[in-house]
Structures are given as C-alpha cells and as structure tokens.
Design a protein around this motif. Sequence first.
Motif, PDB file in Angstrom:
ATOM      1  N   ALA A  49      69.445   5.290  24.309  1.00 51.09           N
ATOM      2  CA  ALA A  49      70.075   6.309  24.883  1.00 51.09           C
ATOM      3  C   ALA A  49      69.158   7.295  25.220  1.00 51.09           C
ATOM      4  N   LEU A  50      68.063   7.874  24.380  1.00 54.29           N
ATOM      5  CA  LEU A  50      67.401   8.895  25.068  1.00 54.29           C
ATOM      6  C   LEU A  50      66.523   8.237  26.221  1.00 54.29           C
ATOM      7  N   ALA A  51      65.869   7.089  26.002  1.00 52.62           N
ATOM      8  CA  ALA A  51      65.265   6.530  27.203  1.00 52.62           C
ATOM      9  C   ALA A  51      65.929   6.444  28.516  1.00 52.62           C
ATOM     10  N   THR A  52      67.277   6.174  28.465  1.00 54.32           N
ATOM     11  CA  THR A  52      68.229   5.985  29.742  1.00 54.32           C
ATOM     12  C   THR A  52      68.414   7.500  30.177  1.00 54.32           C
ATOM     13  N   THR A  53      68.711   8.467  29.261  1.00 55.53           N
ATOM     14  CA  THR A  53      68.836   9.876  29.622  1.00 55.53           C
ATOM     15  C   THR A  53      67.806  10.483  30.347  1.00 55.53           C
ATOM     16  N   GLU A  54      66.465  10.007  29.883  1.00 52.37           N
ATOM     17  CA  GLU A  54      65.284  10.661  30.499  1.00 52.37           C
ATOM     18  C   GLU A  54      64.965  10.132  31.986  1.00 52.37           C
ATOM     19  N   CYS A  55      65.434   8.631  32.048  1.00 51.30           N
ATOM     20  CA  CYS A  55      65.193   8.057  33.091  1.00 51.30           C
ATOM     21  C   CYS A  55      66.127   8.778  34.133  1.00 51.30           C
ATOM     22  N   ILE A  56      67.324   8.928  33.920  1.00 51.40           N
ATOM     23  CA  ILE A  56      68.251   9.640  34.870  1.00 51.40           C
ATOM     24  C   ILE A  56      67.833  11.174  35.204  1.00 51.40           C
ATOM     25  N   LEU A  57      67.518  11.908  34.110  1.00 51.94           N
ATOM     26  CA  LEU A  57      67.047  13.023  34.331  1.00 51.94           C
ATOM     27  C   LEU A  57      65.644  13.134  35.354  1.00 51.94           C
ATOM     28  N   PHE A  58      64.919  12.137  35.261  1.00 50.74           N
ATOM     29  CA  PHE A  58      63.771  12.189  36.320  1.00 50.74           C
ATOM     30  C   PHE A  58      64.562  12.080  37.822  1.00 50.74           C
ATOM     31  N   GLY A  59      65.571  11.208  37.899  1.00 55.28           N
ATOM     32  CA  GLY A  59      66.119  11.086  39.344  1.00 55.28           C
ATOM     33  C   GLY A  59      66.856  12.487  39.522  1.00 55.28           C
ATOM     34  N   LEU A  60      67.524  13.184  38.676  1.00 55.32           N
ATOM     35  CA  LEU A  60      68.090  14.296  38.986  1.00 55.32           C
ATOM     36  C   LEU A  60      67.227  15.401  39.408  1.00 55.32           C
ATOM     37  N   PHE A  96      66.497  21.162  34.246  1.00 56.00           N
ATOM     38  CA  PHE A  96      66.445  20.158  34.021  1.00 56.00           C
ATOM     39  C   PHE A  96      65.181  19.678  33.256  1.00 56.00           C
ATOM     40  N   LEU A  97      64.031  20.586  33.369  1.00 49.23           N
ATOM     41  CA  LEU A  97      62.849  20.203  32.726  1.00 49.23           C
ATOM     42  C   LEU A  97      62.907  20.684  31.266  1.00 49.23           C
ATOM     43  N   ALA A  98      63.947  21.670  30.896  1.00 50.34           N
ATOM     44  CA  ALA A  98      64.295  21.989  29.510  1.00 50.34           C
ATOM     45  C   ALA A  98      65.022  20.971  29.098  1.00 50.34           C
ATOM     46  N   ASN A  99      66.046  20.145  29.500  1.00 48.83           N
ATOM     47  CA  ASN A  99      66.481  19.247  29.001  1.00 48.83           C
ATOM     48  C   ASN A  99      65.612  17.909  28.885  1.00 48.83           C
ATOM     49  N   LEU A 100      64.788  17.856  29.740  1.00 48.16           N
ATOM     50  CA  LEU A 100      63.719  16.684  29.525  1.00 48.16           C
ATOM     51  C   LEU A 100      62.880  16.945  28.426  1.00 48.16           C
ATOM     52  N   VAL A 158      52.920   8.698  23.618  1.00 45.71           N
ATOM     53  CA  VAL A 158      51.896   9.619  24.191  1.00 45.71           C
ATOM     54  C   VAL A 158      52.721  10.264  25.334  1.00 45.71           C
ATOM     55  N   ILE A 159      53.608   9.770  26.028  1.00 45.83           N
ATOM     56  CA  ILE A 159      53.916  10.333  27.295  1.00 45.83           C
ATOM     57  C   ILE A 159      54.842  11.704  26.954  1.00 45.83           C
ATOM     58  N   PRO A 160      55.770  11.812  25.724  1.00 44.17           N
ATOM     59  CA  PRO A 160      56.469  12.614  25.426  1.00 44.17           C
ATOM     60  C   PRO A 160      55.520  14.038  24.997  1.00 44.17           C
ATOM     61  N   MET A 161      54.324  13.723  24.592  1.00 40.47           N
ATOM     62  CA  MET A 161      53.227  14.845  24.457  1.00 40.47           C
ATOM     63  C   MET A 161      52.742  15.148  25.825  1.00 40.47           C
ATOM     64  N   LEU A 162      52.425  14.290  26.927  1.00 39.86           N
ATOM     65  CA  LEU A 162      51.950  14.675  27.897  1.00 39.86           C
ATOM     66  C   LEU A 162      52.785  15.539  28.909  1.00 39.86           C
ATOM     67  N   ASN A 163      54.005  15.302  28.792  1.00 40.37           N
ATOM     68  CA  ASN A 163      55.015  15.844  29.786  1.00 40.37           C
ATOM     69  C   ASN A 163      54.882  17.672  29.700  1.00 40.37           C
ATOM     70  N   PRO A 164      54.882  18.013  28.665  1.00 42.08           N
ATOM     71  CA  PRO A 164      54.869  19.780  28.691  1.00 42.08           C
ATOM     72  C   PRO A 164      53.617  20.092  29.334  1.00 42.08           C
ATOM     73  N   LEU A 165      52.516  19.365  29.022  1.00 36.34           N
ATOM     74  CA  LEU A 165      51.282  19.690  29.449  1.00 36.34           C
ATOM     75  C   LEU A 165      51.167  19.531  31.068  1.00 36.34           C
ATOM     76  N   ILE A 166      51.829  18.513  31.380  1.00 34.62           N
ATOM     77  CA  ILE A 166      51.765  18.308  33.026  1.00 34.62           C
ATOM     78  C   ILE A 166      52.450  19.224  33.649  1.00 34.62           C
ATOM     79  N   ALA A 217      73.714  17.128  33.895  1.00 37.89           N
ATOM     80  CA  ALA A 217      72.997  17.031  32.581  1.00 37.89           C
ATOM     81  C   ALA A 217      73.910  16.109  31.932  1.00 37.89           C
ATOM     82  N   VAL A 218      75.313  16.873  31.449  1.00 38.13           N
ATOM     83  CA  VAL A 218      76.237  16.071  30.746  1.00 38.13           C
ATOM     84  C   VAL A 218      76.351  14.623  31.192  1.00 38.13           C
ATOM     85  N   GLY A 219      76.408  14.499  32.326  1.00 34.71           N
ATOM     86  CA  GLY A 219      76.518  12.920  33.077  1.00 34.71           C
ATOM     87  C   GLY A 219      75.426  12.108  32.462  1.00 34.71           C
TER      88      GLY A 219
END
Length: 314
Positions: free
Chosen positions: A106-117, A62-66, A281-289, A145-147
């Motif tokens: 589409a991508l913002a919604t997907t990211e939101c759902i991925l956090f839940g997963l 899931f982290l790779a998908n994020l 900013v946040i897309p840059m921070l996620n891999p660092l976090i 992930a497909v969902g």
Amino acid sequence: MSRKNYTSLTEFTLLGLAGTLELQIILFLLFLVIYTLTVLGNLGMVLLIRTESRLHTPMYFFLANLSLVDVCYSSTITPKMLVDLLSEKKTISFAGCFLQMYFFIALATTECILFGLMAYDRYVAICNPLLYSLIMSRTVCWKMAVGAFTAGLLNSMVNTSYVSSLPYCGSNVIHHFFCDSPPLFRLSCSDTRLNETIFSTFAGVNMVGALLVILTSYSYILISIFQMHSVEGRRKAFSTCASHLTAIILFYATSIYTYLRPSSSYSLGQDKVASVFYTVVIPMLNPLIYSLRNKEVKKALWNFIAKKRIPSFL
C-alpha cells in the motif's frame, strides 16, 4: 494432500540478511542509525513544511505526504528486521506476515503515485505558471493526495488477497528479511504462474502508469526550460526539478529491477540488496536529497532554527 494440510502453517521463518553473529551485529548498528535518521529526517521535513509559511505550496504539500509515507514505509520493515538481527528465532505469524505485506504494498504504491503527482505539479508550475494557483488549488491537492492513498490501499488489498489465499505446505522458511511476494510464491504448493502474472500486471500498471506521467511531464518541462530566455529562470527550474528526478531514479531503478523482471531471473542475493536499498536506504535519502538541493528548504530550515534560538536570548 488435503486442503487442511495446505493451510496448516501458523508462522513463517525469515531467513534474514546475515548468517554470522558478527555480521548481524554490524548490520543491526548500521540499520539502526539509518532508521533513526529516516524517522528524524522525514518527520523533521513534515514539521518544517507545516510550520514555515513559505513552504505552504502544492510542491511542498506533496513532499510532506512523501515524507510521511517514507516514515511509515520504513517502519513497516525496519523495526522487525532489527529485532530479527539480534534474535535467534526469526519468526513471524501467518497473519503478521500478510499484514506486513499489505502495508508494504500500500505504501509503496502510494509513493509511486505521489512521484507522478509531484512531476505533474512541476509541469503545471513551469509550463502553465499563470494557471498554477487555479489548477493546483488546495482542494485539488487534497483530492490528489487522498486518491493516491486510496489507490495504494485498494491495490494492496487485491494483491495481498491473491498471495494470502495460496495454499502453503512443506517449508515455512522465507528466503528474505521481510514478507514479500516473490519468496512467498516459492513456498506455495500450487502453480503460482497466474498469481505471479496478476501481481506483475498490477505492479506494472502502477509503476509504468506513474512513470508515463513523470516522463510526459518532464518532456514538456525540458522543452519549456530550453525556451526560456532568462539564464536565472533556467537555473531555478533545473534546480527545482533535479532533486525530484534524483529521488525518482533511485526509487524506480530498484523497484522495476525487483518486480518487473521475469521470475526466471530471480536471484536471492541480488533481490535482498535491492530490497534493502528501496525499503531502508531510500526513505533516509529522500529528505536529504530534497533539503540539500533545494534553496527554499534550506532557507526555511535556517529560519526555523533562528526562531527557536531567539527566545533563548530574551
């Protein structure tokens, strides 16, 4: 005014972030560095997870998908913003504007759902460890992930259709640095209250729905952690969840502020700042976090570097 005049706009003008040339150059250099780090960091995370067998688990799947979503998410907004910072004419075609909006939602919604997963994955791992491999099997993870991606695309299709079908006339200046719904609603000649309500409803269902999954999962996780007798077990569980919670707080705080507050409290300056944070900013921070706070990722990274160095000495 006729319907023909309503739909005569062929392009929009983006107001951008800065009014002076000096500030535009400074912002260009700053955002270019951030975007470069975003692409390298997230693609590096995907490559690391793909190549290191110790990271072939549902959590890192899931982290790779994020990370993949973050690269695409940032690339939907940042390259156009960088071009506009050095351009005198900051225009975008009518079709291009709504295409950008489509992929952004589409991508913002997907990211939101991925956090839940990802939160659900941590819940199963900590609260039901004996059933973890059964519940979070490879097939189940792929279906999840497909969902997530399918839900993001469908949600964006509905929302973008509503906004693009509005009649536009008069000013074509978007008071933003990308095509987003709140400033576009203000360019429409019609009463947009119903459209804004529908848009907020969809945003609310996605954000609040995923947030409920996250809060419920972490409530059970905290209960399980406090029931652990092993100090090392508690520490490891807290360490695993800390990075995920940090990323969630950053994403949800800015997103909820932008899309779920009353439209009457819309503020151009404040919304631009919030938008820069969650789109750039946040897309840059996620891999660092996830790398700096995760021992498994750090070990895998050092192992990956070591394997690349060894051939040079042979």
